[in-house]
Design a protein around this motif. Structure first.
Motif, short mmCIF file in Angstrom:
data_model
loop_
_atom_site.label_atom_id
_atom_site.label_comp_id
_atom_site.label_asym_id
_atom_site.label_seq_id
_atom_site.Cartn_x
_atom_site.Cartn_y
_atom_site.Cartn_z
N ALA A 19 0.79 -0.93 0.08
CA ALA A 19 -0.28 0.28 0.07
C ALA A 19 1.28 1.41 -0.15
N LEU A 20 1.30 1.17 0.57
CA LEU A 20 3.35 2.28 1.12
C LEU A 20 3.73 2.83 -0.53
N ARG A 21 3.46 1.59 -1.19
CA ARG A 21 4.70 1.42 -2.59
C ARG A 21 3.42 1.94 -3.83
N ALA A 22 2.45 2.06 -3.37
CA ALA A 22 1.32 2.25 -4.23
C ALA A 22 1.32 3.65 -4.48
N GLN A 23 1.22 4.11 -3.14
CA GLN A 23 0.19 5.03 -3.26
C GLN A 23 1.97 6.22 -2.95
N GLY A 24 3.11 6.01 -3.81
CA GLY A 24 4.01 6.40 -3.87
C GLY A 24 4.90 6.78 -2.36
N PHE A 25 4.70 6.38 -1.48
CA PHE A 25 5.68 6.57 0.12
C PHE A 25 6.93 5.61 0.34
N LEU A 26 6.94 4.44 -0.09
CA LEU A 26 8.52 3.36 0.09
C LEU A 26 9.08 4.26 -1.95
N GLY A 27 9.93 3.68 -1.42
CA GLY A 27 11.14 3.04 -2.68
C GLY A 27 10.97 5.32 -3.49
N VAL A 35 5.03 16.88 -9.80
CA VAL A 35 3.60 16.70 -9.86
C VAL A 35 2.64 15.82 -10.12
N ARG A 36 2.70 16.24 -11.59
CA ARG A 36 2.06 15.97 -12.92
C ARG A 36 2.09 14.08 -12.20
N GLY A 37 3.25 13.95 -12.66
CA GLY A 37 3.05 12.04 -12.24
C GLY A 37 2.83 11.60 -11.12
N VAL A 38 2.38 12.48 -9.92
CA VAL A 38 1.95 11.93 -8.40
C VAL A 38 0.33 11.99 -8.76
N LEU A 39 0.25 12.72 -9.46
CA LEU A 39 -1.75 13.10 -10.07
C LEU A 39 -2.13 11.85 -11.29
N ARG A 40 -1.20 11.58 -11.77
CA ARG A 40 -1.57 10.06 -12.91
C ARG A 40 -1.71 8.81 -12.28
N HIS A 41 0.08 9.11 -10.91
CA HIS A 41 0.17 7.43 -10.17
C HIS A 41 -1.18 7.55 -8.86
N CYS A 207 -16.47 2.00 -18.22
CA CYS A 207 -16.62 3.30 -17.03
C CYS A 207 -15.84 2.44 -15.85
N LEU A 208 -16.64 1.59 -15.57
CA LEU A 208 -15.91 0.75 -13.72
C LEU A 208 -15.35 0.17 -14.17
N ARG A 209 -15.25 -0.58 -15.08
CA ARG A 209 -14.00 -1.70 -14.78
C ARG A 209 -12.35 -0.90 -15.08
N ARG A 210 -12.36 0.88 -15.36
CA ARG A 210 -11.47 1.20 -15.32
C ARG A 210 -11.00 1.53 -14.55
N LEU A 211 -12.26 2.55 -13.80
CA LEU A 211 -12.13 3.16 -12.43
C LEU A 211 -11.63 2.15 -11.31
N VAL A 212 -12.26 0.54 -11.58
CA VAL A 212 -12.16 -0.36 -10.22
C VAL A 212 -10.65 -0.52 -10.88
N ARG A 213 -9.88 -0.68 -12.03
CA ARG A 213 -8.55 -0.89 -12.15
C ARG A 213 -7.78 0.31 -11.45
N LEU A 214 -8.10 0.84 -11.94
CA LEU A 214 -7.56 2.40 -11.13
C LEU A 214 -6.57 2.36 -9.98
N ALA A 215 -8.49 2.01 -9.28
CA ALA A 215 -8.09 1.84 -7.45
C ALA A 215 -7.70 0.81 -7.45
N GLY A 216 -7.46 -0.60 -7.57
CA GLY A 216 -6.81 -0.93 -7.60
C GLY A 216 -5.27 -0.60 -7.42
N GLU A 217 -4.49 0.10 -9.17
CA GLU A 217 -3.32 0.32 -8.75
C GLU A 217 -3.00 0.74 -7.95
N SER A 218 -4.14 2.09 -7.06
CA SER A 218 -3.40 3.62 -6.31
C SER A 218 -3.21 2.72 -5.74
N LEU A 219 -4.14 1.78 -4.72
CA LEU A 219 -4.27 0.89 -3.83
C LEU A 219 -3.04 -0.05 -3.36
N GLY A 220 -2.70 -0.60 -4.40
CA GLY A 220 -1.90 -1.53 -4.61
C GLY A 220 -2.60 -2.74 -3.74
#
Length: 394
Positions: A19-27, A35-41, A207-220
């Motif tokens: 979860a920490l790595r997915a959110q950008g706090f580890l590594g 900032v734009r990279g953070v937003l996309r991530h 739409c939902l499939r994309r947002l669910v996948r994005l959420a999973g990637e952002s959460l780890g």
């Protein structure tokens, strides 16, 4: 040679690190992407009116990248002079800044808004069409420039113009292209969104499939509730698409409910340098209380809207992240060039150096040259904390 299938059983510690790595706090952070990279991530950066050290959308990249100039943060999000916009504001987890390439995937929400009754405000006849005509003729405008945002000084007593332009925003005919003095600046979507993205052709399932996948990637890794909460989907909406989202079912030690993970997050151990920082209460690492408690064993809630006598940790208590754990809280304020820690809560003596480091970096970021600690919940830790700060400031 075939690759081995991803692991489907995670320890609680592995899930926390993922979860920490997915959110950008580890590594190592991708500073070139900025900032734009953070937003996309992250996929979404929440906006909020409260500003103590800074507004929440400024605190989000700061927490991951360090003390980047605040003007640079705003410019990276909006840059209204650009002919290639890269962000827009819309309703996701709440009011959020979103990557412009995700515009098509919010078609399901725009359709839902168009088909639902709006009971909060009446829309006077012809005002909607007038607002659209005015934007078409005059270009980007605030609600004030359109004719006034409020009928009275009451916060929720919107003018007809404000009702109309906010409804157009929800429908997708109008888009917020920047915040100016915290006011939304509205423009026609046909001007602000690139032609290749300006469509509602995707059906709800896509739409939902994309947002669910994005959420999973952002959460780890996350439960159904975690994934649904990220873009404020309904649990049943997640259920309809999660099997086809590309996320992998996993079990996590100590988690009572099933979970799903980003398969890329399972490929290699989550390792690297940890950030030590203050977190906005609106940071996506911690914005869902049950998840924060499950992953970090840390109970936290925003007390800004709690009557002052009932507050426990302070108006805008910011959790302190250090070593991949939440080790305390700071309720900050500013007095001239002094960052004031009105109330500090520490998870024991070992948290003192990390909290001091987080306070010093935050002070530098907002151009404060001094830090004053008013109260520490554990009085015996007040002196060690002030001593640590004084040593660094001299």
């Amino acid at each position: 040679m075939t690759s081995s299938p991803p692991r489907t059983e995670l320890s609680a510690d592995e899930a926390r690190r993922i979860a920490l790595r997915a959110q950008g706090f580890l590594g190592t952070p991708d500073r070139k992407a900025g900032v734009r990279g953070v937003l996309r991530h992250l996929g979404a950066v929440q906006l909020d009116t409260i500003s103590v050290l800074a507004r929440s959308h400024e605190l989000i990249p700061y927490a991951r990248l360090g003390a980047i100039p605040r003007k640079k943060v705003e410019g990276a999000y909006w840059n209204p002079a650009s002919t290639s916009p890269h962000a827009f504001e819309y309703w996701s987890h709440a009011a959020c800044i979103l990557p412009v390439e995700e515009w098509p995937h919010f078609a399901f929400r725009r359709r839902a808004y168009r088909s639902r009754p709006h009971w909060n405000h009446d829309l006077p006849p012809d005002v909607y069409d007038q607002v659209i005509k005015q934007l078409r003729a005059q270009g980007p405008l605030t609600a004030t420039e359109l004719g006034g945002a409020k009928r009275t000084s009451d916060w929720w007593d919107w003018s007809g113009t404000k009702v109309a332009v906010e409804r157009a925003l929800m429908y997708g005919e109008v888009v917020c292209v920047e915040r100016r003095g915290w006011k939304r600046v509205y423009d026609l979507a046909e001007r602000a969104i690139p032609d290749t993205l300006l469509h509602d052709e995707l059906d709800d399932a896509e739409c939902l499939r994309r947002l669910v996948r994005l959420a999973g990637e952002s959460l780890g890794v996350g439960t159904r509730t975690d994934i649904a909460d990220y873009h404020r989907l309904k649990a049943e909406q997640v259920d309809t698409v999660i099997a086809d989202s590309g996320l992998v079912p996993v079990t996590v030690e100590g988690w009572a409910k099933p979970a799903w993970a980003d398969p890329a997050a399972l490929e290699a151990p989550a390792r690297g340098r940890h950030r030590t920082t203050l977190l906005s209460p609106f940071d996506s690492l911690i914005w869902e209380r049950a998840r924060t408690e499950r992953i970090f064993g840390f109970t936290h809630r925003l007390e800004a809207y709690v009557p002052k006598p009932k507050r426990v940790y302070g108006y805008f208590a910011m959790p302190v992240l250090a070593g991949g754990h939440l080790v305390g809280r700071v309720d900050p304020a500013r007095e001239g060039n002094t960052l004031v820690a009105r109330q500090v809560s520490l998870n024991g003596p070992k948290a003192v150096p990390a909290v001091a480091q987080a306070l010093l970096e935050a002070a530098s970021w907002v151009n404060c040259t001094n830090v004053r600690v008013e109260r520490v919940d554990a009085p015996d830790l007040h002196t060690p904390l002030t001593r640590e700060l004084a040593r660094a400031l001299t």
